[in-house]
Each structure stands twice: as C-alpha cells, then as structure tokens.
Design a protein around this motif. Structure first.
Motif, short mmCIF file in Angstrom:
data_model
loop_
_atom_site.label_atom_id
_atom_site.label_comp_id
_atom_site.label_asym_id
_atom_site.label_seq_id
_atom_site.Cartn_x
_atom_site.Cartn_y
_atom_site.Cartn_z
N THR A 8 0.84 -1.19 0.00
CA THR A 8 0.00 0.00 0.00
C THR A 8 0.88 1.24 0.00
O THR A 8 1.89 1.30 0.70
N LEU A 9 0.48 2.24 -0.78
CA LEU A 9 1.16 3.53 -0.80
C LEU A 9 0.28 4.54 -0.08
O LEU A 9 -0.90 4.67 -0.39
N ARG A 10 0.85 5.25 0.88
CA ARG A 10 0.08 6.23 1.66
C ARG A 10 0.82 7.57 1.67
O ARG A 10 2.00 7.63 2.01
N THR A 11 0.10 8.62 1.31
CA THR A 11 0.70 9.95 1.42
C THR A 11 0.79 10.30 2.90
O THR A 11 0.03 9.81 3.72
N THR A 20 5.54 15.88 0.24
CA THR A 20 5.11 14.88 -0.74
C THR A 20 5.55 13.47 -0.36
O THR A 20 5.64 12.59 -1.23
N ALA A 21 5.78 13.22 0.92
CA ALA A 21 6.23 11.90 1.37
C ALA A 21 5.17 10.85 1.06
O ALA A 21 3.97 11.07 1.24
N VAL A 22 5.64 9.70 0.58
CA VAL A 22 4.76 8.56 0.29
C VAL A 22 5.36 7.34 0.98
O VAL A 22 6.47 6.92 0.68
N GLN A 23 4.60 6.81 1.91
CA GLN A 23 5.03 5.67 2.71
C GLN A 23 4.65 4.37 1.99
O GLN A 23 3.58 4.27 1.39
N ILE A 24 5.52 3.36 2.08
CA ILE A 24 5.26 2.03 1.53
C ILE A 24 4.92 1.13 2.71
O ILE A 24 5.71 1.00 3.65
N CYS A 25 3.74 0.49 2.66
CA CYS A 25 3.28 -0.31 3.79
C CYS A 25 2.87 -1.71 3.37
O CYS A 25 2.35 -1.92 2.26
N LEU A 26 3.06 -2.66 4.28
CA LEU A 26 2.54 -4.00 4.15
C LEU A 26 1.56 -4.15 5.31
O LEU A 26 1.98 -4.25 6.46
N ASP A 28 -0.41 -2.82 8.16
CA ASP A 28 -0.18 -1.66 9.02
C ASP A 28 1.30 -1.39 9.27
O ASP A 28 1.65 -0.45 9.97
N PHE A 29 2.18 -2.22 8.72
CA PHE A 29 3.61 -2.12 8.96
C PHE A 29 4.27 -1.27 7.87
O PHE A 29 4.13 -1.53 6.69
N SER A 30 5.01 -0.25 8.29
CA SER A 30 5.73 0.61 7.36
C SER A 30 7.04 -0.03 6.95
O SER A 30 7.85 -0.41 7.80
N LEU A 31 7.26 -0.14 5.63
CA LEU A 31 8.51 -0.69 5.11
C LEU A 31 9.50 0.41 4.77
O LEU A 31 10.68 0.14 4.59
N GLY A 32 9.01 1.64 4.63
CA GLY A 32 9.88 2.76 4.27
C GLY A 32 9.12 3.74 3.41
O GLY A 32 7.89 3.80 3.44
N TYR A 33 9.87 4.51 2.62
CA TYR A 33 9.29 5.58 1.80
C TYR A 33 9.74 5.48 0.36
O TYR A 33 10.84 5.03 0.07
N VAL A 34 8.89 5.94 -0.52
CA VAL A 34 9.27 6.10 -1.92
C VAL A 34 10.33 7.20 -1.94
O VAL A 34 10.15 8.24 -1.28
N PRO A 35 11.45 7.01 -2.63
CA PRO A 35 12.46 8.07 -2.70
C PRO A 35 11.82 9.39 -3.14
O PRO A 35 10.95 9.41 -4.02
N ASP A 36 12.23 10.47 -2.50
CA ASP A 36 11.58 11.77 -2.72
C ASP A 36 11.56 12.20 -4.18
O ASP A 36 10.60 12.80 -4.63
N TYR A 37 12.61 11.90 -4.94
CA TYR A 37 12.63 12.33 -6.34
C TYR A 37 11.54 11.62 -7.15
O TYR A 37 11.07 12.17 -8.14
#
Length: 81
Positions: A8-11, A20-26, A28-37
């Motif tokens: 799941t991608l969450r702003t 413009t941060a976009v979190q990558i989740c599995l 409810d667990f956050s795996l990290g963020y989409v690189p800002d660029y």
C-alpha cells in the motif's frame, strides 16, 4: 514478506521532512518511503489525482543498506493532459 506481495502507498502530508512523502506499507507495517525524487514528481501527484497505483514487492535484500533493502514496482496510468 514474499516477492509479488501487494503493498500500500500512503501519502503523509504531515511529514516534517517532505510535504510529498509517500510511505510504503505491508498492512499496518511501514517498510519505508518512496524516494523523494519519485514521490514528488510522480507518485504523490498521481495519488493526489485519485489515480489507482499498484505497488508490488519485487526483491528483498536483508543485508543491504536500509534504503536498499526492498525493491518495489509501482504501476499506474498517467492522465491525459
């Protein structure tokens, strides 16, 4: 985590480092963020437009640097301008 798992991608508009941060989740667990660029130029824009994006886990590298531990694929449709 299995290769091919849908993620799941969450702003995160309240992120103190990037509007413009976009979190990558599995789940409810956050795996990290989409690189800002990528997040600021593509992913965040498409999510803001209500576009459907599919994010899948492509590869796991448990011994890599934190920012290199997972490889994901994000697919969506760019709007006609």
């Amino acid at each position: 985590m299995e290769v091919g798992a849908e993620l799941t991608l969450r702003t995160e508009p309240d992120n103190k480092f990037s509007k413009t941060a976009v979190q990558i989740c599995l789940g409810d667990f956050s795996l990290g963020y989409v690189p800002d660029y990528y997040a600021s130029e593509v992913v965040h824009r498409l999510l803001a437009l209500g576009r459907q994006l599919v994010c899948r886990l492509v590869q796991v590298n448990p011994h890599g640097a934190p920012q290199d531990r997972i490889l994901v694929s994000v697919k969506g449709v760019w709007p006609d301008i």
